[in-house]
Design an enzyme around this catalytic site. Structure first.
Site, mmCIF file in Angstrom:
data_model
loop_
_atom_site.group_PDB
_atom_site.id
_atom_site.type_symbol
_atom_site.label_atom_id
_atom_site.label_comp_id
_atom_site.label_asym_id
_atom_site.label_seq_id
_atom_site.Cartn_x
_atom_site.Cartn_y
_atom_site.Cartn_z
ATOM 1 N N SER A 24 -32.661 -19.089 -56.092
ATOM 2 C CA SER A 24 -33.149 -20.029 -54.873
ATOM 3 C C SER A 24 -33.829 -21.329 -55.741
ATOM 4 C CB SER A 24 -34.183 -19.530 -54.141
ATOM 5 O OG SER A 24 -33.750 -18.431 -53.299
ATOM 6 N N ARG A 28 -32.062 -25.201 -56.035
ATOM 7 C CA ARG A 28 -32.718 -26.240 -55.550
ATOM 8 C C ARG A 28 -32.939 -27.313 -56.738
ATOM 9 N NH1 ARG A 28 -33.640 -22.227 -52.237
ATOM 10 N NH2 ARG A 28 -34.760 -22.599 -50.211
ATOM 11 N N GLY A 96 -24.546 -19.468 -50.013
ATOM 12 C CA GLY A 96 -24.876 -19.874 -48.763
ATOM 13 C C GLY A 96 -26.077 -20.800 -48.899
ATOM 14 N N ARG A 124 -20.036 -16.591 -42.405
ATOM 15 C CA ARG A 124 -21.501 -16.706 -42.293
ATOM 16 C C ARG A 124 -21.731 -17.924 -41.262
ATOM 17 N NH1 ARG A 124 -24.451 -15.891 -47.806
ATOM 18 N NH2 ARG A 124 -26.166 -15.640 -46.323
ATOM 19 N N SER A 169 -35.312 -19.082 -41.480
ATOM 20 C CA SER A 169 -34.237 -19.200 -42.557
ATOM 21 C C SER A 169 -34.757 -20.519 -43.370
ATOM 22 C CB SER A 169 -32.975 -19.774 -42.108
ATOM 23 O OG SER A 169 -32.039 -20.211 -42.701
ATOM 24 N N GLN A 171 -33.268 -21.596 -45.681
ATOM 25 C CA GLN A 171 -31.952 -22.512 -45.994
ATOM 26 C C GLN A 171 -32.017 -23.486 -44.990
ATOM 27 O OE1 GLN A 171 -28.549 -20.005 -46.415
ATOM 28 N NE2 GLN A 171 -29.258 -19.195 -48.308
ATOM 29 N N ASP A 319 -34.442 -10.450 -49.167
ATOM 30 C CA ASP A 319 -33.328 -10.171 -50.071
ATOM 31 C C ASP A 319 -33.548 -8.892 -50.766
ATOM 32 O OD1 ASP A 319 -31.920 -12.355 -49.348
ATOM 33 O OD2 ASP A 319 -33.014 -13.760 -51.126
ATOM 34 N N ARG A 350 -25.483 -6.324 -44.195
ATOM 35 C CA ARG A 350 -26.180 -5.504 -45.155
ATOM 36 C C ARG A 350 -26.786 -4.058 -44.323
ATOM 37 N NH1 ARG A 350 -29.124 -9.855 -49.187
ATOM 38 N NH2 ARG A 350 -27.281 -10.165 -50.356
ATOM 39 N N ARG A 392 -26.259 -8.017 -54.084
ATOM 40 C CA ARG A 392 -27.177 -6.925 -54.005
ATOM 41 C C ARG A 392 -27.041 -5.417 -53.377
ATOM 42 N NH1 ARG A 392 -29.733 -12.149 -52.171
ATOM 43 N NH2 ARG A 392 -30.917 -12.865 -54.168
HETATM 44 C C1 S3P Z 1 -32.552 -18.272 -49.406
HETATM 45 C C2 S3P Z 1 -32.913 -18.015 -48.168
HETATM 46 C C3 S3P Z 1 -32.679 -16.728 -47.310
HETATM 47 C C4 S3P Z 1 -32.336 -15.724 -48.415
HETATM 48 C C5 S3P Z 1 -31.248 -16.353 -49.590
HETATM 49 C C6 S3P Z 1 -31.593 -17.263 -49.980
HETATM 50 C C7 S3P Z 1 -32.763 -19.637 -49.944
HETATM 51 O O1 S3P Z 1 -31.597 -16.945 -46.706
HETATM 52 O O2 S3P Z 1 -31.601 -14.748 -47.810
HETATM 53 O O3 S3P Z 1 -30.623 -15.374 -50.359
HETATM 54 O O4 S3P Z 1 -32.696 -19.675 -51.361
HETATM 55 O O5 S3P Z 1 -33.327 -20.429 -49.177
HETATM 56 P P1 S3P Z 1 -31.791 -17.524 -45.060
HETATM 57 O O6 S3P Z 1 -32.300 -18.922 -45.259
HETATM 58 O O7 S3P Z 1 -30.353 -17.325 -44.542
HETATM 59 O O8 S3P Z 1 -32.784 -16.384 -44.514
#
Ligand code: S3P
Length: 436
Positions: A24, A28, A96, A124, A169, A171, A319, A350, A392
């Site tokens: 993550s 970023r 994602g 997704r 979320s 993200q 995760d 999952r 995972r």
């Molecule tokens: C992440 C947020 C999570 C996580 C993903 C990484 C991130 O997803 O499951 O592996 O880096 O912001 P969601 O935002 O869909 O919950």
């Protein structure tokens, strides 16, 4: 990525390891440095496939990157609106995080870009980012009515919004905060549950004023013209570390040190959950890496007992739930995971993948719409596990396989490369298992 890996069970875990940089934080850092004003130097970056996808995207967008003598990634940021115009699609692969966060940055550019990804990413949910970004004025065109990839993100003048995110979320929160930097005025995101805050911490380090109201679960950013480059060392991924924490817990007589693990409080829930189950984990040498809490972990083998994991704890371990479910199969009593329907829309479903593989090793499992119940410590046996194309799931069942009596096989084992290249070599080496 459809090969398989034979897992020889047993061994005793001894020694000291490091794990790849946090996925993550790595993504970023790559994305934000590309729109910063000047040169960023990032060390400890993960070499996982998702990180390669993020890097490929910014390079395609005309951002120069190179490795310096120390092995740091150097990114020559071109400012907030410096991306080159493109005719070719930007391929986010399996990632994602790359896709959703990059969409936030592209919403503020002056050209139109098309985003795509692999078969898993195409399935997704994207509506969750498209709706708030459209509310901000982003021109997003989808080919499909279900908002799936590919879609284009067009040039626009963004306006600030206050947005209640309907799902927990990070993200989605991050995509809105990224777009909020391009909007006039103040953009706020209100969460249902607190999620990981790496974006907020990194934006602060880039000189952006981000205000968090923990009681209202509200994060605010002001539109601005430039952000400062990033100089940081990325801590090891707690998610990657969690596979080795459970491995060392399950194999009797084990004792492992994992150095330099990110312990951001919004990510370290797996330590609390495993300790509550009875795991023996010590945290030493606490320090800051950038704005991120980091420490070394010492794990000794221990007996586990099942617990219930639900509510606002879920985003803190989202995760790590696959490896926690595996731990539950070896625990005494019942492990219940609920309020976790988000697991159904990860790299694979999952909940289904966990129930399928846990049953294959003989565990008694109940599948629920928002989670699963594992009745622990039954008569378990080696098996052929399916990764379902999910890094995972592959790694969680490779760890399970080490604690079973018979040999097992992980089908689609190479998916581990998404976040943890070299995973299987380390899994063997640290248990003293020779691969020949
Ligand atoms: C992440 C947020 C999570 C996580 C993903 C990484 C991130 O997803 O499951 O592996 O880096 O912001 P969601 O935002 O869909 O919950």
């Amino acid at each position: 990525m459809e090969n398989h890996e034979k897992i020889i069970p047993g061994g005793i875990v001894r020694g000291s390891i490091t794990v790849p940089g946090d996925k993550s934080i790595s993504i970023r850092a790559i994305l934000l440095s590309s729109v910063s004003e000047g040169t960023s130097a990032i060390s400890g970056l993960s070499k996982g496939e998702d990180i390669k996808s993020a890097l490929k995207c910014i390079m395609q967008l005309g951002i120069e990157t190179f490795k310096d003598k120390m092995g740091n990634l150097v990114v020559e940021g071109k400012g907030m609106k410096g991306f080159a115009p493109l005719t070719k699609d930007l391929d986010c692969g399996n990632s994602g995080t790359t896709l959703r966060l990059l969409t936030g940055l592209l919403a503020g550019q002056e050209n139109t870009y098309t985003l795509t990804g692999d078969d898993s990413l195409k399935k997704r949910p994207m509506e969750r980012v498209i709706t708030p970004l459209r509310k901000m004025g982003a021109k997003i065109e989808c080919l499909e009515s279900d908002y799936s990839l590919p879609f284009s993100v067009g040039s626009s003048l963004l306006k600030s919004i206050e947005y209640n995110v309907p799902v927990a979320s990070a993200q989605v929160k991050s995509a809105i905060l990224f777009a909020g930097m391009y909007a006039d005025g103040i953009t706020s995101v209100i969460e249902t549950e607190k999620t990981r805050d790496h974006t907020e911490l990194m934006l602060n380090a880039c000189g952006v004023e981000v205000i968090t109201d923990s009681i209202k679960k509200k994060v605010t950013v002001k539109g601005l013209k430039k952000i400062m480059p990033i100089n940081m060392s990325i801590p090891g991924d707690i998610s990657g570390a969690s596979f080795f924490i459970v491995l060392s817990t399950l194999l009797a007589g084990s004792s492992l040190t994992i150095k330099n693990v990110g312990l951001n409080p919004t990510r370290s829930g797996v330590i609390d959950v495993l300790r509550e189950m009875g795991a023996d984990i010590s945290v030493t040498n606490k320090r800051l890496a950038g704005n991120e809490e980091t420490a070394d972990l010492e794990i000794k083998s221990a007996e586990l007992t099942g617990i219930t994991i639900k509510g606002n704890k879920i985003p803190m371990v989202i995760d790590e739930l696959p490896i926690i479910a595996v731990a539950g199969a070896f625990a005494n009593g019942k492990t219940v995971i609920c309020d976790a329907s988000e697991l159904r829309v990860k790299e694979t479903d999952r909940i289904h993948a966990l129930c399928f593989n846990l049953r294959k090793m003989g565990a008694n499992v109940e599948e629920n719409p928002d989670g699963l119940t594992i009745f622990g410590n039954g008569a378990l046996h080696g098996s052929e596990f399916d990764s379902f194309g999910d890094h995972r799931i592959a790694m969680a069942f490779a760890v399970a396989a080490c604690a079973l009596k018979e040999e097992s096989v992980i089908e689609g084992s190479d998916w581990a490369d998404i976040s943890f290249p070299g995973f299987y070599d380390l899994l063997n080496r640290i248990r003293g298992i020779s691969q020949n």
